[in-house]
Design a protein around this motif. Structure first.
Motif, mmCIF file in Angstrom:
data_model
loop_
_atom_site.group_PDB
_atom_site.id
_atom_site.type_symbol
_atom_site.label_atom_id
_atom_site.label_comp_id
_atom_site.label_asym_id
_atom_site.label_seq_id
_atom_site.Cartn_x
_atom_site.Cartn_y
_atom_site.Cartn_z
ATOM 1 N N ARG A 86 0.712 -1.207 0.040
ATOM 2 C CA ARG A 86 0.081 0.087 0.294
ATOM 3 C C ARG A 86 0.900 1.025 -0.146
ATOM 4 O O ARG A 86 0.852 2.221 -0.320
ATOM 5 N N ALA A 87 2.049 1.304 0.939
ATOM 6 C CA ALA A 87 2.541 2.174 0.467
ATOM 7 C C ALA A 87 3.439 2.969 -0.699
ATOM 8 O O ALA A 87 4.011 3.834 -0.744
ATOM 9 N N LEU A 88 3.332 1.688 -1.847
ATOM 10 C CA LEU A 88 3.503 2.382 -2.816
ATOM 11 C C LEU A 88 2.017 1.864 -3.461
ATOM 12 O O LEU A 88 2.436 2.895 -5.211
ATOM 13 N N THR A 89 1.545 2.353 -3.332
ATOM 14 C CA THR A 89 0.899 2.219 -4.415
ATOM 15 C C THR A 89 -0.085 1.091 -5.605
ATOM 16 O O THR A 89 -0.264 1.518 -6.471
ATOM 17 N N ALA A 90 0.487 0.074 -4.533
ATOM 18 C CA ALA A 90 0.811 -1.041 -6.157
ATOM 19 C C ALA A 90 -1.076 -1.936 -6.116
ATOM 20 O O ALA A 90 -1.407 -1.708 -5.210
ATOM 21 N N ILE A 91 -0.919 -1.342 -7.524
ATOM 22 C CA ILE A 91 -2.015 -2.097 -8.346
ATOM 23 C C ILE A 91 -1.783 -3.602 -8.856
ATOM 24 O O ILE A 91 -0.674 -4.026 -9.898
ATOM 25 N N ILE A 92 -1.962 -4.691 -8.427
ATOM 26 C CA ILE A 92 -1.415 -5.967 -8.648
ATOM 27 C C ILE A 92 -2.398 -6.686 -9.158
ATOM 28 O O ILE A 92 -3.903 -7.027 -8.254
ATOM 29 N N THR A 93 -2.626 -7.428 -10.040
ATOM 30 C CA THR A 93 -3.360 -8.188 -10.944
ATOM 31 C C THR A 93 -2.410 -9.717 -11.035
ATOM 32 O O THR A 93 -2.012 -9.701 -11.703
ATOM 33 N N TYR A 94 -3.216 -10.678 -10.178
ATOM 34 C CA TYR A 94 -2.737 -12.154 -9.849
ATOM 35 C C TYR A 94 -3.929 -12.802 -11.023
ATOM 36 O O TYR A 94 -5.115 -13.022 -10.667
ATOM 37 N N HIS A 95 -2.856 -13.776 -11.694
ATOM 38 C CA HIS A 95 -3.696 -14.381 -12.623
ATOM 39 C C HIS A 95 -3.248 -16.314 -12.085
ATOM 40 O O HIS A 95 -2.095 -16.602 -11.474
ATOM 41 N N ASP A 96 -4.031 -16.978 -12.352
ATOM 42 C CA ASP A 96 -3.641 -18.299 -12.583
ATOM 43 C C ASP A 96 -3.493 -18.659 -10.953
ATOM 44 O O ASP A 96 -2.261 -19.757 -10.932
ATOM 45 N N SER A 97 -3.947 -17.888 -9.440
ATOM 46 C CA SER A 97 -3.869 -18.628 -8.677
ATOM 47 C C SER A 97 -3.795 -19.654 -8.646
ATOM 48 O O SER A 97 -3.129 -20.072 -7.140
ATOM 49 N N GLU A 98 -4.800 -21.079 -8.781
ATOM 50 C CA GLU A 98 -4.420 -22.272 -8.699
ATOM 51 C C GLU A 98 -3.218 -23.154 -8.462
ATOM 52 O O GLU A 98 -2.865 -24.046 -7.867
ATOM 53 N N ASN A 99 -2.621 -22.312 -9.558
ATOM 54 C CA ASN A 99 -0.659 -23.208 -9.855
ATOM 55 C C ASN A 99 0.885 -21.951 -8.471
ATOM 56 O O ASN A 99 1.414 -22.064 -8.940
ATOM 57 N N LYS A 100 -0.727 -21.217 -8.047
ATOM 58 C CA LYS A 100 0.714 -20.623 -7.063
ATOM 59 C C LYS A 100 1.859 -21.453 -5.919
ATOM 60 O O LYS A 100 1.087 -22.882 -6.137
ATOM 61 N N PRO A 101 3.058 -21.062 -6.057
ATOM 62 C CA PRO A 101 4.375 -22.479 -5.176
ATOM 63 C C PRO A 101 3.338 -22.921 -4.428
ATOM 64 O O PRO A 101 2.557 -22.267 -3.061
ATOM 65 N N LYS A 102 4.280 -24.191 -3.521
ATOM 66 C CA LYS A 102 3.547 -25.038 -3.000
ATOM 67 C C LYS A 102 4.718 -25.230 -1.882
ATOM 68 O O LYS A 102 6.081 -25.570 -2.323
ATOM 69 N N ILE B 2 2.447 1.940 -8.357
ATOM 70 C CA ILE B 2 2.937 1.104 -9.117
ATOM 71 C C ILE B 2 1.978 -0.227 -9.739
ATOM 72 O O ILE B 2 1.062 -0.480 -9.046
ATOM 73 N N VAL B 3 1.729 -0.473 -11.415
ATOM 74 C CA VAL B 3 0.871 -1.625 -11.774
ATOM 75 C C VAL B 3 1.384 -2.905 -12.248
ATOM 76 O O VAL B 3 2.487 -2.240 -12.963
ATOM 77 N N CYS B 4 1.327 -3.154 -11.847
ATOM 78 C CA CYS B 4 1.952 -4.802 -12.412
ATOM 79 C C CYS B 4 0.840 -6.074 -11.926
ATOM 80 O O CYS B 4 -0.395 -5.867 -11.429
ATOM 81 N N SER B 5 1.283 -7.261 -13.612
ATOM 82 C CA SER B 5 0.659 -8.033 -13.050
ATOM 83 C C SER B 5 1.129 -9.722 -12.562
ATOM 84 O O SER B 5 2.627 -8.856 -13.024
ATOM 85 N N VAL B 6 0.710 -10.705 -12.289
ATOM 86 C CA VAL B 6 1.587 -11.190 -11.834
ATOM 87 C C VAL B 6 0.623 -12.761 -12.262
ATOM 88 O O VAL B 6 -0.750 -12.892 -12.473
ATOM 89 N N TRP B 7 1.640 -13.567 -13.143
ATOM 90 C CA TRP B 7 1.503 -14.911 -13.909
ATOM 91 C C TRP B 7 1.444 -16.150 -13.176
ATOM 92 O O TRP B 7 2.896 -15.765 -12.778
ATOM 93 N N TYR B 8 0.980 -16.940 -12.413
ATOM 94 C CA TYR B 8 0.961 -18.138 -12.031
ATOM 95 C C TYR B 8 1.510 -19.404 -12.717
ATOM 96 O O TYR B 8 0.167 -19.597 -13.372
ATOM 97 N N LEU B 9 2.071 -20.025 -12.885
ATOM 98 C CA LEU B 9 2.779 -21.284 -14.322
ATOM 99 C C LEU B 9 2.607 -22.276 -13.410
ATOM 100 O O LEU B 9 3.012 -22.689 -12.754
ATOM 101 N N PRO B 10 2.509 -23.426 -14.464
ATOM 102 C CA PRO B 10 2.123 -24.651 -14.141
ATOM 103 C C PRO B 10 3.422 -24.933 -13.705
ATOM 104 O O PRO B 10 4.384 -24.849 -13.921
ATOM 105 N N PRO B 11 3.401 -25.828 -12.270
ATOM 106 C CA PRO B 11 5.112 -25.908 -11.504
ATOM 107 C C PRO B 11 5.669 -27.014 -12.548
ATOM 108 O O PRO B 11 5.109 -27.806 -13.320
ATOM 109 N N MET B 12 6.831 -27.059 -12.853
ATOM 110 C CA MET B 12 7.521 -27.691 -13.855
ATOM 111 C C MET B 12 9.099 -28.505 -13.047
ATOM 112 O O MET B 12 8.812 -27.847 -12.159
#
Length: 390
Positions: free
Chosen positions: A157-173, A315-325
């Protein structure tokens, strides 16, 4: 470089035609053969010199490496003088608009953001120290996760970051390694505000050292002494021991080893791909129209950089979680690293480069020069053998 990539079935990034240099890549042998004239081919021809001179000039004109270490060019001005130092003098109306923006960013937004940043860091140090007093177990892990998420989200919030997270089912475990492209030091809080990770880094002094010592009390992060960083076997063992325990958080690593300007992904160091565990690729892409997140460490110090971040519009960004490899059969660590890097580049819309990000501060490695010398020596040896046979 090109030939080596082809032999390893790797994709070599070729920039689009810029009106100066636009041609299909060919081998060194083919180009030299085209430049040589006459029937019999001597061992050495003076025209060979022109080939290397031309390639040198082409590399300077159409450089695809050093431009990755400077701020990304914008198609339109975003009313920030750091993106262009001349636009606010174009007209009186534009100057007035820019002045209003300065008052808003520095008079209103910056004080609020600095307050939030100090609050987030202060809470992180205090609360992780308190959580560290609890005995190891589920309660401590639960509290640690909640504290880290809360504090990182305050810092975001201190950076006023606007983040869009995609494919959250692939988040690291747990029991795996999360690898991502690296644009800025804030990549860490961008990812950590959506999930908990074990950090890897060198032990620091000062304020950073205080934060590190507090964090490791609540969560098993991996900090190395300066003398241990260059010991590859020790680093690999510490990482292997961590991922072998599935109760521990996934490790967050940026294999490029340096910040790239949000336009490409450069060579991944192979160390984190030799562990033999699942790798969770993550692609991060910033929108520079509202604020450039790239850290040019050779030009700005950390404090100056953070001041730029907090005085931007957002600070605007997009984050994509890819399937594990995982490593495939017969695939070495370098090939695996390149495959993961290519997947991140495709998902984030970034250029896939084979060059080492270490060129940001160091000179070209001798091995690259030797590779070109070996290729040219093969041309000469081949010519001599052809003449002896005839």
């Amino acid at each position: 470089m090109e030939r080596g990539a082809k032999e390893k079935n790797q994709h070599l990034y070729k920039p689009y035609s810029n009106g100066i240099i636009a041609k299909e890549p060919v081998s060194l042998e083919q180009e030299i053969q085209e430049m040589r004239r006459g029937g019999a081919e001597p061992e050495f021809d003076m025209s060979d010199i022109f080939y290397f001179c031309r390639r040198g000039v082409e590399s300077i004109v159409d450089d695809e490496v050093t431009k990755r270490f400077t701020a990304e060019e914008l198609e339109s001005w975003n009313l920030l003088t750091r993106s262009n130092y001349n636009f606010h003098h174009i007209s009186t109306r534009l100057t007035a608009l820019w002045g209003v923006g300065v008052l808003i960013r520095y008079g209103i937004l910056l004080p609020l953001r600095v307050t939030l940043a100090f609050t987030g860091v202060g809470l992180l140090v205090v609360l992780t120290s308190v959580v560290g007093l609890f005995p190891n177990g589920r309660i401590k892990n639960y509290l640690s996760d909640k504290v880290h998420l809360m504090c990182y989200r305050i810092c975001v919030r201190a950076l006023t970051a606007i983040i869009t997270y995609h494919d959250s089912e692939n988040k690291p475990k747990n029991g795996g390694i999360c690898v991502a492209n690296h644009t800025s030091p804030i990549d860490v809080i961008i990812l950590a505000s959506d999930g908990c990770y074990a950090m890897v880094g060198q032990v620091h002094g000062g304020l950073m050292g205080v934060i590190q010592r507090a964090m490791v009390k609540a969560c098993p992060h991996i900090w190395f002494e300066r003398s241990e960083v260059k010991d590859r076997h020790l680093v690999a063992k510490r990482l292997s021991d961590h991922v072998a325990d599935e109760s521990k958080l996934p490790i967050l690593i940026f294999p490029e080893g340096t910040c790239i300007n949000n336009t490409s992904v450069m060579m991944f160091k192979k160390g984190s791909f030799e562990i033999g565990c699942k790798v969770y690729p993550v692609a991060i892409k910033y929108d520079p129209r509202f604020g450039d997140a790239f850290w040019n460490s050779s030009k700005f110090g950390m404090v100056n950089y953070l001041l730029h971040m907090m005085s931007s519009w957002a600070i605007v960004c997009s984050v994509w979680y890819l399937p594990p490899m995982s490593r495939m059969e017969g695939e070495d660590a370098v090939q695996f690293a390149n495959r993961v890097k290519a997947a991140i580049a495709r998902k984030g819309g970034l250029a896939d480069l084979l060059w080492d990000g270490g060129l940001k501060r160091g000179k070209v490695k001798e091995v690259f020069k030797e590779e070109q010398q070996k290729l040219y020596s093969k041309v000469l040896v081949g010519s001599s053998e052809d003449r002896s046979r005839s």
